[in-house]
Structures are given as structure tokens and as C-alpha cells.
Design a protein around this motif. Sequence first.
Motif, short mmCIF file in Angstrom:
data_model
loop_
_atom_site.label_atom_id
_atom_site.label_comp_id
_atom_site.label_asym_id
_atom_site.label_seq_id
_atom_site.Cartn_x
_atom_site.Cartn_y
_atom_site.Cartn_z
N ILE A 112 0.83 -1.20 0.00
CA ILE A 112 0.00 0.00 0.00
C ILE A 112 0.87 1.25 0.00
CG2 ILE A 112 -1.62 1.36 1.38
CD1 ILE A 112 -2.82 -1.33 2.33
N ILE A 113 1.91 1.25 0.83
CA ILE A 113 2.81 2.41 0.90
C ILE A 113 3.45 2.67 -0.46
CG2 ILE A 113 4.96 3.28 1.90
CD1 ILE A 113 4.17 1.78 4.49
N ALA A 114 3.95 1.61 -1.10
CA ALA A 114 4.59 1.75 -2.42
C ALA A 114 3.60 2.30 -3.44
CB ALA A 114 5.16 0.42 -2.88
N MET A 115 2.37 1.78 -3.43
CA MET A 115 1.35 2.21 -4.38
C MET A 115 0.96 3.67 -4.15
SD MET A 115 0.50 -0.08 -6.59
CE MET A 115 0.52 -1.82 -6.93
N VAL A 116 0.77 4.05 -2.89
CA VAL A 116 0.39 5.42 -2.56
C VAL A 116 1.48 6.40 -2.97
CG1 VAL A 116 -0.09 7.01 -0.65
CG2 VAL A 116 -1.24 4.80 -0.74
N LEU A 117 2.73 6.02 -2.72
CA LEU A 117 3.85 6.88 -3.13
C LEU A 117 3.84 7.11 -4.63
CD1 LEU A 117 6.76 5.45 -0.92
CD2 LEU A 117 5.73 7.73 -0.76
N THR A 118 3.56 6.06 -5.38
CA THR A 118 3.49 6.18 -6.84
C THR A 118 2.40 7.16 -7.25
OG1 THR A 118 4.27 3.92 -7.14
CG2 THR A 118 3.17 4.92 -9.00
N SER A 119 1.23 7.07 -6.61
CA SER A 119 0.11 7.93 -6.96
C SER A 119 0.36 9.38 -6.56
CB SER A 119 -1.17 7.43 -6.31
OG SER A 119 -1.11 7.55 -4.91
N LEU A 120 1.17 9.61 -5.51
CA LEU A 120 1.42 10.97 -5.04
C LEU A 120 2.12 11.82 -6.11
CD1 LEU A 120 2.48 10.59 -1.29
CD2 LEU A 120 0.40 11.64 -2.23
N ILE A 121 2.96 11.19 -6.94
CA ILE A 121 3.64 11.94 -8.00
C ILE A 121 2.61 12.58 -8.92
CG2 ILE A 121 5.13 11.75 -10.03
CD1 ILE A 121 6.71 9.61 -8.57
N THR A 122 1.61 11.80 -9.33
CA THR A 122 0.56 12.32 -10.21
C THR A 122 -0.22 13.44 -9.54
OG1 THR A 122 0.34 10.15 -11.25
CG2 THR A 122 -1.48 11.68 -11.54
N ILE A 123 -0.56 13.26 -8.26
CA ILE A 123 -1.37 14.25 -7.54
C ILE A 123 -0.58 15.54 -7.34
CG2 ILE A 123 -2.54 14.74 -5.36
CD1 ILE A 123 -3.13 11.69 -5.23
N VAL A 124 0.69 15.44 -6.97
CA VAL A 124 1.53 16.63 -6.78
C VAL A 124 1.70 17.38 -8.10
CG1 VAL A 124 3.86 17.43 -6.22
CG2 VAL A 124 2.73 15.75 -4.75
N ASP A 125 1.93 16.64 -9.18
CA ASP A 125 2.01 17.28 -10.50
C ASP A 125 0.73 18.04 -10.80
OD1 ASP A 125 4.53 16.29 -10.91
OD2 ASP A 125 3.97 14.80 -12.42
N GLY A 126 -0.42 17.41 -10.50
CA GLY A 126 -1.71 18.06 -10.74
C GLY A 126 -1.87 19.33 -9.93
N PHE A 127 -1.39 19.31 -8.69
CA PHE A 127 -1.47 20.51 -7.83
C PHE A 127 -0.71 21.67 -8.44
CE2 PHE A 127 0.51 23.18 -4.59
CZ PHE A 127 -0.60 23.65 -3.91
#
Length: 436
Positions: free
Chosen positions: A22-37
Motif C-alpha cells: 500500500i505504501i509503495a502504491m500510494v507513493l506512486t500515486s502521489l507523484i501524479t497528484i503533486v504534479d496536478g497541484f
Amino acid sequence: MNLENIKNKTVQMILQFSIPSIIAMVLTSLITIVDGFFIGNYVGKEGIAAVNLGLPIVYVYLGFGIMFGVGGIAIAGIALGAQDIKKSNNVFNQTVISSIIVSVILSIFICIFMGSIIRAVNIDAQVGIYFDKYYSIMILAYPIMIVNSTLGMFIRGEGKPHLFMLINILTVISNICLDYYFIKILRFGIKGIALASLISLIIGLFSMILFFLKKSSIYKIRKFQFSKQVLRDTVLNGSSEFIGQMSMSISMFAYNWVIMKNVGVEGVAAFTIVGYIAYLFSMVIVGFGQGASPLISFSYGAKEFELSKTIRKITNIFVFLSGVVVMIILFIASDWYSNAFVRSESVVALIRSGLSIFMFSFLFSGINTITSFYFTSIGKAKESAIISLSRGLVVLLICIFTLPTLFGMTGVWLVAPVTEAITIVLSIMFIRVNEK
């Protein structure tokens, strides 16, 4: 893996296997969300729309990357289990080189047809400019992303999932810092977001290459002998994952086409921002699925059929409660979240109304995902495939092309809850038949 531990500490074992994933998956998704921000706040809604309209391209790359990674590590792991270190290493090196070659060819192909892609989704002028600026750099980054994904599989194969997690953390932190530097300080615009992604992926790549050159105990970077048999088996083993990503690519293209036709750029931007929450939640659910799968397979293989069902049921409780928690958070923080990414009132209004509908899909999507994982884990690929194709392509596409036509943007938000609700009927039906 110990059967008595699974029986006596079922909840603990599920969490022990799931949390690192879960931690690895969430970290991966954070890149997309931060880029979107950063794109939303420093480029605008057109920038967010431009990135989202190219997501089908990303899923094509991910399809090839996951196919080679999953397929290759399966063959290498079998060889390793048979104590054939030479073959295992040969598979490792061939898999990495094959993924590089395919991804480079794919980038050349996309570069040639970039203009046709822009015209296919009916992009307006400003969005088209952002699309070209962003993806002209990202087609250099995606081959690195594929190689990183493949190398990450083999780091896990070395028995070092925590090392891969640390490399992910390094990549995420690098991406966030570079986003801030290129956007806030240098004012590079959407090109800065793409450059940040490219450089952070290169940092991750070098970290993994250093590991395989200096620290790996099993897989070593060296010359190899090409094998057609290994290539064929790699592709076959990873084909289901490839099909899954292609389904995502097709459905995302359909989503974008329908939203652009019925609503326009504001609709795509709002859909993208709501999609960040869905993406983050899906990463948590997949993490639970990846954690529970080996426990289910082991129990089922040991003829402990009731135990495998128990693991499925407990995991379903976890994902259902996760969905409830996310819904509560969104009820409380929907206004804040709606204003976090863009400054456009029209887009903010769409996000706010969208969240109130879209969030109900979280009650069903986790159970559908875990049920699909369950059938895969017990060797019933047909049931798993039907569930995945229902929620990922067939029912989803039917809803995409009907609901927005009838209800406009409200129909767009209804697509996910309706698709998951229909699919859960299939999931329950398959479970009941299986238990008989």
C-alpha cells in the motif's frame, strides 16, 4: 509462509503483507497528484486537461512495462526456485533489454503520430499547445518509467521490497522539489512539470542500477543469450496485466472524448481532479489485493478452502471500511479539496458536485477488486477476467457512452458508481457459485 500463523493471526498477516505494498502504491500515486497541484495552480485548467487527455498514452506504456516486469520475474523466479541461477540471470537481463527496446520504439511511434493523437480527441488550441509541450518531454521519460518498473519487480524478487519502497520515496521527494523549483522559481510552466518527472525518474533509475551493479545477491547486469522461448513466455505470463492496462487506455480515451464533446475543457479538468482521489483509493485497494493474494493462494493450495474464504472476507471488510473512511473525509473536506487545484469557479463547482456522486463508487470498487484478486489467486481466471472486464471495459464503456448523453456532466459522475454497482452483482453471483 506458515499455515498455522495464517490461521491464528489472519488479520495480522493480511496487514503485514499489505501495508508495504500500500505504501509503495500510494507513493506512486502521489507523484501524479503533486504534479496536478502544481499544474492547476501555476498553469491552469487547460494544463490539467492537456495532461489528462494524454493519459491513454501513459496506460499503453504501463501495459508494456507491467507485462515485461510481471512476465519476466515469474520466469526468473521459477528458474531461481530450481536453483538455475544462470537462467534466472539470463531472464533478468533479457527482460530489461526487451523493455528498453519496446519502450523506445513506442516513443518513436507516438512522436510520429502526436499530431494525429491531438486531433483525435478534439483538443482546442491552448490545450493542444500544453499537450505538445508536456508530452514531447514525457515520451522521453516513459521508457525510463518502464525500465524502473521492470527493475523494481526484480528488486522485490531479490527479497528487498523495502529497498524499492525507499527508492520510491526518493523519487517522490525529488519530483516534489523539482516541481517547486521549475514551476515556482524558474517559471518553466508545464514543461517544468515534465522535466521534474524526467529527472526524478532518472534519479530512481540510477539508484536501481547501482543496486544491481554493487549490492544485488542474485540478479546481476551482464551479457546474456537471447531466447525466443523466454520472450514468448514473458509476454504470455504478463498478457493479462497488459490487457488490463489497454482496457484502461481505451476507457480513458472514451471518457475524455465524451467529456470534451458534452462539456469541454472545464469538464475534463474537473474529472481529472476528482480522479486523483479515485486513483489514490485504487492504489490502497490494489495494495490490499497484492497483500492478500499470496495468503489466499497458499491456503487454497493447502486445501484450507474455508481459510482462503476467510482471508477474502476480512480483506473485503478492510477495503469497505477504507471506502467509508474516504467518503467521510470527502464529506468534511470537499470544499477544501475542490479549491486546492484550480482557481476557476466553474471547475470548482463541477468538482464539488462530482465528489458528492462519484464517492459512492468507493463502497463497491474495493470489494470488486478484491474478488477479482481472489479468483486469480485460486486459479479461476475466467471469473477474475469477467469481473475485471466488466468494471474496466464492457459495462464501463456502455455507461460512458449512455449516461453523459442523458444527464450531461452528472452522467459522467454516475458512470463509476453505476459500473461498480452492476459489477458487484456479478461478483456476488460468482462467489455464491464458487462456494457451492
